[in-house]
Write a protein that holds these residues in place. Structure first.
Motif: not given
Length: 237
Positions: A145-147, A155-160, A206-209
């Motif tokens: 999340f921090l990276l 993105v939010s921490y909950g999503q990650v 999902l995380l890399v947009g």
């Protein structure tokens, strides 16, 4: 016989000439104004209300929300979790799944169940591994999340946390195959790599947009390393 007073104001009549008087005197009803319905309350109730302790007599009415099922109370949607599991296990866009729901609608119980299932596969009698795997899930997701935020990702921490947790499913799927063909080193290595790539691809897609653009490898690589470490917790490799 009549007697005239000296002052001339009164006339006295003897009892023999007076008419007989009879009747009843009705006592007035006395009510204490204690509120809208205080007249109906008994003395003890009125006493408590008068001194500010009426809240002791209040009875909460049954609300329909108090009778909700346990899953609704815990905010667990089984159908939603099942749909997200299919999205992670079948990450190909051609299958028609709306995979963004895993990221855009994060939940906690689904990923936690996946992580606990992965932990149960990994323990081999060592229950301390369960807490360690949960710790790696929480802090590994925090690192991703921090990276992602540093690289400009929205993105939010909950999503990650949800995506990383759900994406452990491929490693759970390959676990039975590793038990069966564990003696064949080449095939076993191929299945391990396949599981790690499967999990990393599900999470990264999902995380890399598009907001990362040329910086995508900087996030995909630590995701890949995180799942390699997860795999090593129950295979030793």
């Amino acid at each position: 016989m009549q007697f005239s007073p000296n002052n001339g104001d009164f006339t006295f009549v003897s009892s023999t000439e007076a008419q007989e008087l009879s009747g009843t005197i009705a006592a007035p009803e006395i009510k204490v104004n204690m509120g809208s319905d205080s007249g109906k309350d008994p003395y003890a109730t009125a006493f408590l209300r008068q001194r500010g302790y009426g809240w002791l007599l209040e009875v909460e009415e049954d609300d329909g929300e108090d009778n909700k099922p346990l899953l609704d109370e815990l905010d667990i949607d089984v159908k939603d979790i099942y749909y997200k599991i299919r999205c992670v296990l079948m990450p190909m866009p051609s299958l028609g799944y709306n995979r963004q729901v895993v990221r855009d609608n994060p939940d906690f119980w689904g990923p936690l169940a996946v992580v606990l299932l992965f932990s149960m596969i990994s323990i081999y009698g060592q229950f301390r591994v369960v807490s360690w795997i949960i710790t790696i899930w929480i802090f590994g997701s925090l690192t991703i999340f921090l990276l992602a935020r540093v690289l400009g990702g929205e993105v939010s921490y909950g999503q990650v946390l949800g995506v990383i947790g759900y994406s452990l499913l491929p490693l759970i799927v390959i676990a039975p195959f590793l038990l069966v063909i564990g003696g064949f080193e080449v095939v076993s290595t191929f299945i391990k790599l396949f599981g790690v790539f499967w999990a990393a691809y599900s999470a990264a897609s999902l995380l890399v947009g598009d907001e990362f653009k040329t910086k995508k490898p900087l996030l995909i690589y630590p995701i890949f390393l995180l799942y390699i470490y997860f795999l090593s917790l129950y295979t030793g490799v």
